[in-house]
Design an enzyme around this catalytic site. Structure first.
Site, PDB file in Angstrom:
ATOM      1  N   GLU A  51      19.480  10.760   1.459  1.00  0.00           N
ATOM      2  CA  GLU A  51      20.910  11.099   1.533  1.00  0.00           C
ATOM      3  C   GLU A  51      21.035  12.410   2.274  1.00  0.00           C
ATOM      4  OE1 GLU A  51      23.340   9.024   0.855  1.00  0.00           O
ATOM      5  OE2 GLU A  51      21.683   7.643   0.514  1.00  0.00           O
ATOM      6  N   CYS A  99      27.949  18.301   0.995  1.00  0.00           N
ATOM      7  CA  CYS A  99      27.782  17.314   2.061  1.00  0.00           C
ATOM      8  C   CYS A  99      29.114  16.617   2.332  1.00  0.00           C
ATOM      9  CB  CYS A  99      26.721  16.302   1.683  1.00  0.00           C
ATOM     10  SG  CYS A  99      27.013  15.603   0.077  1.00  0.00           S
TER      11      CYS A  99
HETATM   12  P1  NAP Z   1      17.285  20.964   3.323  1.00  0.00           P
HETATM   13  O1  NAP Z   1      17.035  22.267   3.953  1.00  0.00           O
HETATM   14  O2  NAP Z   1      17.083  19.733   4.110  1.00  0.00           O
HETATM   15  O3  NAP Z   1      16.358  20.942   2.013  1.00  0.00           O
HETATM   16  C1  NAP Z   1      16.396  19.869   1.103  1.00  0.00           C
HETATM   17  C2  NAP Z   1      15.064  19.775   0.410  1.00  0.00           C
HETATM   18  O4  NAP Z   1      14.072  19.372   1.361  1.00  0.00           O
HETATM   19  C3  NAP Z   1      14.585  21.105  -0.169  1.00  0.00           C
HETATM   20  O5  NAP Z   1      13.950  20.873  -1.402  1.00  0.00           O
HETATM   21  C4  NAP Z   1      13.601  21.551   0.880  1.00  0.00           C
HETATM   22  O6  NAP Z   1      12.639  22.459   0.415  1.00  0.00           O
HETATM   23  C5  NAP Z   1      12.961  20.248   1.267  1.00  0.00           C
HETATM   24  N1  NAP Z   1      12.198  20.273   2.519  1.00  0.00           N
HETATM   25  C6  NAP Z   1      12.296  21.141   3.557  1.00  0.00           C
HETATM   26  N2  NAP Z   1      11.411  20.800   4.529  1.00  0.00           N
HETATM   27  C7  NAP Z   1      10.741  19.711   4.097  1.00  0.00           C
HETATM   28  C8  NAP Z   1       9.720  18.884   4.649  1.00  0.00           C
HETATM   29  N3  NAP Z   1       9.193  19.110   5.841  1.00  0.00           N
HETATM   30  N4  NAP Z   1       9.281  17.849   3.924  1.00  0.00           N
HETATM   31  C9  NAP Z   1       9.806  17.585   2.704  1.00  0.00           C
HETATM   32  N5  NAP Z   1      10.781  18.331   2.138  1.00  0.00           N
HETATM   33  C10 NAP Z   1      11.242  19.372   2.816  1.00  0.00           C
HETATM   34  O7  NAP Z   1      18.764  20.902   2.714  1.00  0.00           O
HETATM   35  P2  NAP Z   1      19.540  21.973   1.846  1.00  0.00           P
HETATM   36  O8  NAP Z   1      19.919  23.116   2.713  1.00  0.00           O
HETATM   37  O9  NAP Z   1      18.829  22.248   0.568  1.00  0.00           O
HETATM   38  O10 NAP Z   1      20.858  21.143   1.469  1.00  0.00           O
HETATM   39  C11 NAP Z   1      21.931  21.020   2.322  1.00  0.00           C
HETATM   40  C12 NAP Z   1      21.895  19.701   3.073  1.00  0.00           C
HETATM   41  O11 NAP Z   1      21.854  18.629   2.160  1.00  0.00           O
HETATM   42  C13 NAP Z   1      23.156  19.472   3.900  1.00  0.00           C
HETATM   43  O12 NAP Z   1      22.806  18.902   5.127  1.00  0.00           O
HETATM   44  C14 NAP Z   1      23.951  18.505   3.035  1.00  0.00           C
HETATM   45  O13 NAP Z   1      24.891  17.745   3.764  1.00  0.00           O
HETATM   46  C15 NAP Z   1      22.861  17.669   2.455  1.00  0.00           C
HETATM   47  N6  NAP Z   1      23.289  16.998   1.232  1.00  0.00           N
HETATM   48  C16 NAP Z   1      23.529  15.655   1.277  1.00  0.00           C
HETATM   49  C17 NAP Z   1      23.973  14.997   0.148  1.00  0.00           C
HETATM   50  C18 NAP Z   1      24.261  13.527   0.165  1.00  0.00           C
HETATM   51  O14 NAP Z   1      24.422  12.933  -0.905  1.00  0.00           O
HETATM   52  N7  NAP Z   1      24.347  12.897   1.321  1.00  0.00           N
HETATM   53  C19 NAP Z   1      24.158  15.706  -1.042  1.00  0.00           C
HETATM   54  C20 NAP Z   1      23.890  17.078  -1.051  1.00  0.00           C
HETATM   55  C21 NAP Z   1      23.444  17.713   0.088  1.00  0.00           C
HETATM   56  P3  NAP Z   1      12.825  24.047   0.655  1.00  0.00           P
HETATM   57  O15 NAP Z   1      14.016  24.438  -0.136  1.00  0.00           O
HETATM   58  O16 NAP Z   1      11.558  24.582   0.121  1.00  0.00           O
HETATM   59  O17 NAP Z   1      12.993  24.236   2.122  1.00  0.00           O
END
Ligand code: NAP
Length: 514
Positions: A285, A319
């Site tokens: 997601e 999001c």
């Molecule tokens: P993010 O930077 O993509 O991080 C999400 C998770 O992925 C974190 O636990 C992060 O760890 C981890 N991660 C980072 N690099 C990775 C890799 N190479 N392999 C595996 N995992 C990795 O997102 P965020 O800033 O936390 O959240 C915001 C984003 O989430 C926005 O784009 C938002 O739209 C989206 N979102 C979508 C939904 C939905 O239901 N569609 C809901 C909520 C949020 P670290 O923190 O250690 O980097």
């Protein structure tokens, strides 16, 4: 058991509730700086390297110090999850559901305490924190009941002398990777859906919000969850993410986060590595660039409020945030003016204060990214209000509106994930729909209109996973508005919906002749 009903939000106009929430904040303030270990196979593991979680509203304040998993510990956690899967998968589904229901009750009793952690660690204002905790409770309640519905499978036809059965069995070990913006609800919901279905998991919360996740893992243990079912391995996504995703014993990945990380996971998970005997499943997601459309015969006050609250709730870090507004030219000036006036009334400040509408953004990297988009916005549109940031004490950015933005401008196309909304003028309803569908995302959207024909057209043609009429585009409720997006917003898993648990299971058909 009572049927599912969503957890009500706390009424903060009630003095008793204000008092109770302030007491919870006081309690959490007395807990700051505590250390939290990893949990691997039920064992508490303390590491030398730590994640220091700080308050985004007051960056000097340490919320907690959390042990940090490296690849070796991730491997240890994988082995623990593989071993415990053999016993957990045989637990009666009712027993699994009852453990989660017990956790839901415990969370409800400690609702304000968990919300207070969200205020401190994620910078959520009270109302947003309360909604996050309520959603977590909802996920626990809803998925437990879903498991009870699915536990005996789904009836299929049998001919004479034959017994055919169709049952769901768990998949195996799942890797749960959660984002910072719903550090309790999404982290808990994705974890619980996996385990109530009979899987064991490795849980890696976002690096910025590990303390609230640690508190939730403690709560699951107190609720009676056996050791090794949830293995808690906070760490850097960049450091252990690939290792977990590539691991041959990983059976599925449940990821919520940004588009780029989601695509990376999806691609890597497709590769079959040595020792792997299945195709991994990926629930991803991802991001959004969500639009609020205002038709010419809409209720214009409702339209302005829908734009403003969809854009600036939790500083636009949802999001589902309405980060673009597309307004019919006949009502453009009036709606814009109303939206700007309303935005000027929003209070920006310390989320610990009940009167704060908007707190900080999550960290320095987010602050810098959003401020750079504000600079881009100044080139691409007319700054109507906001535009300033202040990172002296915490990461505060004013709610910002850019008007007269071209439909193809970067601030109309790219996810900013901050309190910035781009406003664009449309010629007519066709043009509004065309703009609504012109990004690579497809998560949420809203149409404000009193024209039945337009509402019906949008129902078919506005291509988003969650579409709302005559309201804002945020705030989906578990079991009421199942949530998930199209296109680059992800795999449309519809969290909090009737199809969600099945994504964590596989169906087995048996046929016996008599
Ligand atoms: P993010 O930077 O993509 O991080 C999400 C998770 O992925 C974190 O636990 C992060 O760890 C981890 N991660 C980072 N690099 C990775 C890799 N190479 N392999 C595996 N995992 C990795 O997102 P965020 O800033 O936390 O959240 C915001 C984003 O989430 C926005 O784009 C938002 O739209 C989206 N979102 C979508 C939904 C939905 O239901 N569609 C809901 C909520 C949020 P670290 O923190 O250690 O980097």
């Amino acid at each position: 058991m009572l049927p599912y009903k969503h957890e009500p939000f706390t009424d903060f106009s009630n003095k008793e509730n204000i008092k109770a929430f302030n007491e919870a904040l006081e309690f959490v303030n007395s807990q700051l700086g505590k250390e939290y270990p990893l949990t691997i196979g039920g064992e508490k593991v303390t590491t030398d390297e730590k994640i220091v979680s700080t308050n985004p509203a007051n960056k000097e304040e340490v919320i907690g110090i959390v042990s940090k998993a490296n690849k070796d510990l991730a491997e240890k956690a994988m082995q623990a999850a593989v071993t415990s899967f053999e016993t957990w998968k045989k637990f009666n589904p009712e027993t699994r559901a009852h453990i989660i229901l017990r956790a839901a009750t415990m969370l409800r009793h400690r609702k304000h305490e968990f919300s207070a952690y969200l205020v401190k660690e994620a910078g959520k204002p009270w109302k947003e924190a309360d909604a996050d905790t309520a959603e977590a409770i909802d996920f626990l309640e809803y998925y437990s009941r879903q498991m009870l519905k699915l536990k005996d499978g789904i009836p299929v036809q049998s001919r004479e002398g034959e017994l055919n059965q169709f049952n769901y069995i768990p998949l195996g070990v799942g890797v749960i990777i959660s984002p910072f913006n719903f550090p309790l609800a999404i982290m808990a919901g994705t974890t619980v859906a996996a385990i109530v279905s009979g899987n064991t998991v490795l849980l890696k919360p976002a690096n910025t919000t590990p303390v609230v996740a640690a508190k939730f893992v403690e709560l699951l243990e107190e609720a009676g969850l056996p050791a090794g079912v949830v293995n808690f391995i906070p760490g850097s996504g960049a450091e252990i993410g690939d290792y977990l995703v590539d691991h041959p014993k990983t059976r599925f990945i449940s990821f919520t986060g940004s588009r780029d990380v989601g695509c990376r996971i999806y691609e890597r998970a497709a590769k079959v590595n040595p020792g792997q005997i299945w195709l991994k499943r990926v629930i991803a997601e991802m991001g959004g660039k969500d639009t609020v459309l205002v038709d010419k015969d809409a209720d214009l006050d409702l339209a302005a409020a829908s734009i403003v609250y969809s854009a600036f709730g939790f500083s636009g870090q949802k999001c589902s945030a309405g980060s673009r507004a597309v307004i019919h030219q006949d009502v453009y000036d009036e709606v814009l003016e109303k939206a700007v006036s309303l935005t000027k009334t929003l209070s920006l400040g310390n989320p610990e204060d009940v009167n704060t509408y908007m707190g900080p953004v999550i960290d320095k990297a987010a602050f810098n990214k959003i401020m750079s988009y504000i600079e881009i916005g100044k080139e691409e549109g007319k700054l109507m209000t906001g535009g300033e940031g202040d990172a002296a004490k915490g990461y505060f950015i004013q709610p910002t509106i850019f008007a007269d933005v071209n439909e193809k401008a970067r601030i109309m196309q790219e996810e900013i994930f901050g309190p910035v909304v781009a406003v664009c003028k449309a010629q007519d309803f066709d043009h509004m729909l065309e703009i609504a569908n012109n990004t690579e995302y497809g998560l949420t959207g809203a149409l404000l209109s009193n024209n039945r024909e337009h509402i019906e057209r949008a129902r078919e043609e506005f291509h988003v996973g969650n579409l709302y009429f005559n309201r804002g585009c945020t705030g989906a409720i578990v079991g009421y508005q199942p949530f998930g997006g199209f296109n680059m917003s992800g795999t449309d898993s519809k969290a909090g919906g009737p199809d969600y648990l099945i994504l964590h299971m596989q169906a087995k058909t048996t046929s016996e002749m008599f």
